[in-house]
Design a protein around this motif. Structure first.
Motif, PDB file in Angstrom:
ATOM      1  N   THR A 105       0.866  -1.179   0.000  1.00 37.00           N
ATOM      2  CA  THR A 105       0.000   0.000   0.000  1.00 37.00           C
ATOM      3  C   THR A 105       0.896   1.220   0.000  1.00 37.00           C
ATOM      4  O   THR A 105       1.960   1.222   0.618  1.00 37.00           O
ATOM      5  CB  THR A 105      -0.900   0.012   1.250  1.00 37.00           C
ATOM      6  OG1 THR A 105      -1.734  -1.140   1.215  1.00 37.00           O
ATOM      7  CG2 THR A 105      -1.770   1.255   1.303  1.00 37.00           C
ATOM      8  N   TYR A 106       0.455   2.257  -0.705  1.00 35.79           N
ATOM      9  CA  TYR A 106       1.240   3.493  -0.775  1.00 35.79           C
ATOM     10  C   TYR A 106       0.289   4.671  -0.854  1.00 35.79           C
ATOM     11  O   TYR A 106      -0.662   4.660  -1.643  1.00 35.79           O
ATOM     12  CB  TYR A 106       2.141   3.455  -2.009  1.00 35.79           C
ATOM     13  CG  TYR A 106       2.948   4.712  -2.242  1.00 35.79           C
ATOM     14  CD1 TYR A 106       3.827   5.200  -1.284  1.00 35.79           C
ATOM     15  CD2 TYR A 106       2.843   5.386  -3.447  1.00 35.79           C
ATOM     16  CE1 TYR A 106       4.582   6.342  -1.519  1.00 35.79           C
ATOM     17  CE2 TYR A 106       3.591   6.526  -3.691  1.00 35.79           C
ATOM     18  CZ  TYR A 106       4.461   6.997  -2.724  1.00 35.79           C
ATOM     19  OH  TYR A 106       5.198   8.122  -2.964  1.00 35.79           O
ATOM     20  N   ARG A 107       0.551   5.665  -0.040  1.00 34.63           N
ATOM     21  CA  ARG A 107      -0.208   6.917  -0.097  1.00 34.63           C
ATOM     22  C   ARG A 107       0.655   7.893  -0.893  1.00 34.63           C
ATOM     23  O   ARG A 107       1.644   8.426  -0.377  1.00 34.63           O
ATOM     24  CB  ARG A 107      -0.490   7.437   1.303  1.00 34.63           C
ATOM     25  CG  ARG A 107      -1.387   8.645   1.292  1.00 34.63           C
ATOM     26  CD  ARG A 107      -1.746   9.057   2.703  1.00 34.63           C
ATOM     27  NE  ARG A 107      -2.604  10.216   2.690  1.00 34.63           N
ATOM     28  CZ  ARG A 107      -3.566  10.442   3.555  1.00 34.63           C
ATOM     29  NH1 ARG A 107      -3.789   9.576   4.520  1.00 34.63           N
ATOM     30  NH2 ARG A 107      -4.289  11.520   3.465  1.00 34.63           N
ATOM     31  N   ALA A 108       0.274   8.095  -2.143  1.00 36.09           N
ATOM     32  CA  ALA A 108       1.065   8.917  -3.057  1.00 36.09           C
ATOM     33  C   ALA A 108       0.676  10.386  -2.924  1.00 36.09           C
ATOM     34  O   ALA A 108      -0.503  10.716  -3.056  1.00 36.09           O
ATOM     35  CB  ALA A 108       0.852   8.452  -4.494  1.00 36.09           C
ATOM     36  N   PRO A 109       1.645  11.262  -2.696  1.00 32.90           N
ATOM     37  CA  PRO A 109       1.330  12.678  -2.562  1.00 32.90           C
ATOM     38  C   PRO A 109       1.044  13.378  -3.894  1.00 32.90           C
ATOM     39  O   PRO A 109       0.540  14.484  -3.905  1.00 32.90           O
ATOM     40  CB  PRO A 109       2.584  13.257  -1.900  1.00 32.90           C
ATOM     41  CG  PRO A 109       3.677  12.313  -2.253  1.00 32.90           C
ATOM     42  CD  PRO A 109       3.041  10.966  -2.410  1.00 32.90           C
ATOM     43  N   THR A 110       1.342  12.713  -5.010  1.00 35.69           N
ATOM     44  CA  THR A 110       1.075  13.300  -6.334  1.00 35.69           C
ATOM     45  C   THR A 110       0.600  12.217  -7.290  1.00 35.69           C
ATOM     46  O   THR A 110       0.832  11.023  -7.077  1.00 35.69           O
ATOM     47  CB  THR A 110       2.336  13.950  -6.940  1.00 35.69           C
ATOM     48  OG1 THR A 110       3.300  12.909  -7.216  1.00 35.69           O
ATOM     49  CG2 THR A 110       2.937  14.996  -6.015  1.00 35.69           C
ATOM     50  N   LEU A 111      -0.027  12.657  -8.367  1.00 33.20           N
ATOM     51  CA  LEU A 111      -0.468  11.734  -9.415  1.00 33.20           C
ATOM     52  C   LEU A 111       0.728  11.021 -10.039  1.00 33.20           C
ATOM     53  O   LEU A 111       0.700   9.808 -10.264  1.00 33.20           O
ATOM     54  CB  LEU A 111      -1.264  12.493 -10.479  1.00 33.20           C
ATOM     55  CG  LEU A 111      -1.744  11.693 -11.683  1.00 33.20           C
ATOM     56  CD1 LEU A 111      -2.636  10.538 -11.258  1.00 33.20           C
ATOM     57  CD2 LEU A 111      -2.478  12.602 -12.654  1.00 33.20           C
ATOM     58  N   ALA A 112       1.795  11.763 -10.298  1.00 38.21           N
ATOM     59  CA  ALA A 112       2.991  11.163 -10.911  1.00 38.21           C
ATOM     60  C   ALA A 112       3.563  10.050 -10.032  1.00 38.21           C
ATOM     61  O   ALA A 112       3.951   8.992 -10.539  1.00 38.21           O
ATOM     62  CB  ALA A 112       4.041  12.237 -11.166  1.00 38.21           C
ATOM     63  N   LEU A 113       3.597  10.269  -8.716  1.00 38.10           N
ATOM     64  CA  LEU A 113       4.120   9.230  -7.822  1.00 38.10           C
ATOM     65  C   LEU A 113       3.173   8.040  -7.720  1.00 38.10           C
ATOM     66  O   LEU A 113       3.618   6.903  -7.574  1.00 38.10           O
ATOM     67  CB  LEU A 113       4.404   9.816  -6.444  1.00 38.10           C
ATOM     68  CG  LEU A 113       5.668  10.679  -6.376  1.00 38.10           C
ATOM     69  CD1 LEU A 113       5.787  11.347  -5.011  1.00 38.10           C
ATOM     70  CD2 LEU A 113       6.905   9.864  -6.693  1.00 38.10           C
ATOM     71  N   ALA A 114       1.886   8.272  -7.806  1.00 42.57           N
ATOM     72  CA  ALA A 114       0.930   7.150  -7.813  1.00 42.57           C
ATOM     73  C   ALA A 114       1.166   6.271  -9.035  1.00 42.57           C
ATOM     74  O   ALA A 114       1.220   5.043  -8.926  1.00 42.57           O
ATOM     75  CB  ALA A 114      -0.504   7.679  -7.797  1.00 42.57           C
ATOM     76  N   LEU A 115       1.314   6.892 -10.196  1.00 42.89           N
ATOM     77  CA  LEU A 115       1.565   6.126 -11.424  1.00 42.89           C
ATOM     78  C   LEU A 115       2.904   5.404 -11.356  1.00 42.89           C
ATOM     79  O   LEU A 115       3.020   4.242 -11.756  1.00 42.89           O
ATOM     80  CB  LEU A 115       1.508   7.038 -12.641  1.00 42.89           C
ATOM     81  CG  LEU A 115       0.131   7.589 -12.958  1.00 42.89           C
ATOM     82  CD1 LEU A 115       0.224   8.666 -14.033  1.00 42.89           C
ATOM     83  CD2 LEU A 115      -0.807   6.483 -13.386  1.00 42.89           C
ATOM     84  N   TRP A 116       3.920   6.093 -10.847  1.00 42.14           N
ATOM     85  CA  TRP A 116       5.236   5.468 -10.716  1.00 42.14           C
ATOM     86  C   TRP A 116       5.140   4.233  -9.823  1.00 42.14           C
ATOM     87  O   TRP A 116       5.671   3.171 -10.140  1.00 42.14           O
ATOM     88  CB  TRP A 116       6.251   6.466 -10.128  1.00 42.14           C
ATOM     89  CG  TRP A 116       7.526   5.785  -9.755  1.00 42.14           C
ATOM     90  CD1 TRP A 116       8.571   5.489 -10.569  1.00 42.14           C
ATOM     91  CD2 TRP A 116       7.860   5.254  -8.460  1.00 42.14           C
ATOM     92  NE1 TRP A 116       9.544   4.821  -9.860  1.00 42.14           N
ATOM     93  CE2 TRP A 116       9.132   4.664  -8.565  1.00 42.14           C
ATOM     94  CE3 TRP A 116       7.209   5.238  -7.230  1.00 42.14           C
ATOM     95  CZ2 TRP A 116       9.760   4.053  -7.490  1.00 42.14           C
ATOM     96  CZ3 TRP A 116       7.839   4.624  -6.162  1.00 42.14           C
ATOM     97  CH2 TRP A 116       9.100   4.045  -6.297  1.00 42.14           C
ATOM     98  N   TRP A 117       4.444   4.358  -8.667  1.00 46.79           N
ATOM     99  CA  TRP A 117       4.345   3.248  -7.727  1.00 46.79           C
ATOM    100  C   TRP A 117       3.599   2.077  -8.342  1.00 46.79           C
ATOM    101  O   TRP A 117       4.012   0.925  -8.180  1.00 46.79           O
ATOM    102  CB  TRP A 117       3.673   3.697  -6.426  1.00 46.79           C
ATOM    103  CG  TRP A 117       3.773   2.676  -5.344  1.00 46.79           C
ATOM    104  CD1 TRP A 117       4.820   2.469  -4.505  1.00 46.79           C
ATOM    105  CD2 TRP A 117       2.781   1.701  -4.992  1.00 46.79           C
ATOM    106  NE1 TRP A 117       4.539   1.426  -3.645  1.00 46.79           N
ATOM    107  CE2 TRP A 117       3.302   0.936  -3.925  1.00 46.79           C
ATOM    108  CE3 TRP A 117       1.511   1.400  -5.474  1.00 46.79           C
ATOM    109  CZ2 TRP A 117       2.586  -0.101  -3.336  1.00 46.79           C
ATOM    110  CZ3 TRP A 117       0.804   0.357  -4.885  1.00 46.79           C
ATOM    111  CH2 TRP A 117       1.351  -0.382  -3.829  1.00 46.79           C
ATOM    112  N   LEU A 118       2.509   2.331  -9.058  1.00 49.94           N
ATOM    113  CA  LEU A 118       1.758   1.253  -9.702  1.00 49.94           C
ATOM    114  C   LEU A 118       2.636   0.523 -10.718  1.00 49.94           C
ATOM    115  O   LEU A 118       2.646  -0.707 -10.776  1.00 49.94           O
ATOM    116  CB  LEU A 118       0.498   1.791 -10.369  1.00 49.94           C
ATOM    117  CG  LEU A 118      -0.598   2.278  -9.422  1.00 49.94           C
ATOM    118  CD1 LEU A 118      -1.693   2.990 -10.213  1.00 49.94           C
ATOM    119  CD2 LEU A 118      -1.171   1.132  -8.601  1.00 49.94           C
TER     120      LEU A 118
END
Length: 136
Positions: A26-39
């Motif tokens: 699980t990851y709480r991404a502070p930005t859209l770019a980091l959410a996409l990177w994590w996925l």
């Protein structure tokens, strides 16, 4: 624009006749770019663990066995998703619009799921009054 995103990776299988989910991260991404990177990172991580190189010396003989040709190649599907810029842009658009994104791939024993959603959208849903419908 939604600012924070909650991302999950889960594997689902059957044990004792019941569907069981195993959280893989699980990851709480502070930005859209980091959410996409994590996925993408988690999809790549799963693919590498599901399809290691058999020539690596630390695998005992016969530890890896081929599967039937009819079984979907989950690692290849995950790698293809990671490399598809158009799909990444669609995911970004959906998340930016506040919609839940679910990427799922299935082989003969397991379903692998990547989820992401806007934390702002979740908060807004909680403020909407619940629909109450009489039963009788």
């Amino acid at each position: 624009m939604h600012d924070e995103f909650l991302c999950h990776v889960t594997a689902y299988g059957t044990c004792g006749g019941r569907r069981i989910g195993v959280p893989l991260g699980t990851y709480r991404a502070p930005t859209l770019a980091l959410a996409l990177w994590w996925l993408r990172d988690r999809a790549s991580w799963m693919a590498d663990r599901l399809d290691p190189r058999p020539e690596v010396p630390h695998f005992p003989p016969s530890a890896l066995v081929p599967v039937a040709g009819t079984v979907p190649d989950v690692p290849a599907l995950l790698r293809a998703w990671c490399g598809d810029v158009a799909r990444q842009e669609r995911v970004a658009d959906e998340l930016a619009a506040g919609r839940l994104v679910r990427i799922a791939v299935v082989d003969d024993t397991t379903e692998y799921e990547l989820l992401a959603e806007s934390i702002d959208a979740l908060r807004m849903q909680r403020t909407v009054p619940a629909l109450v419908v009489p039963v009788a």
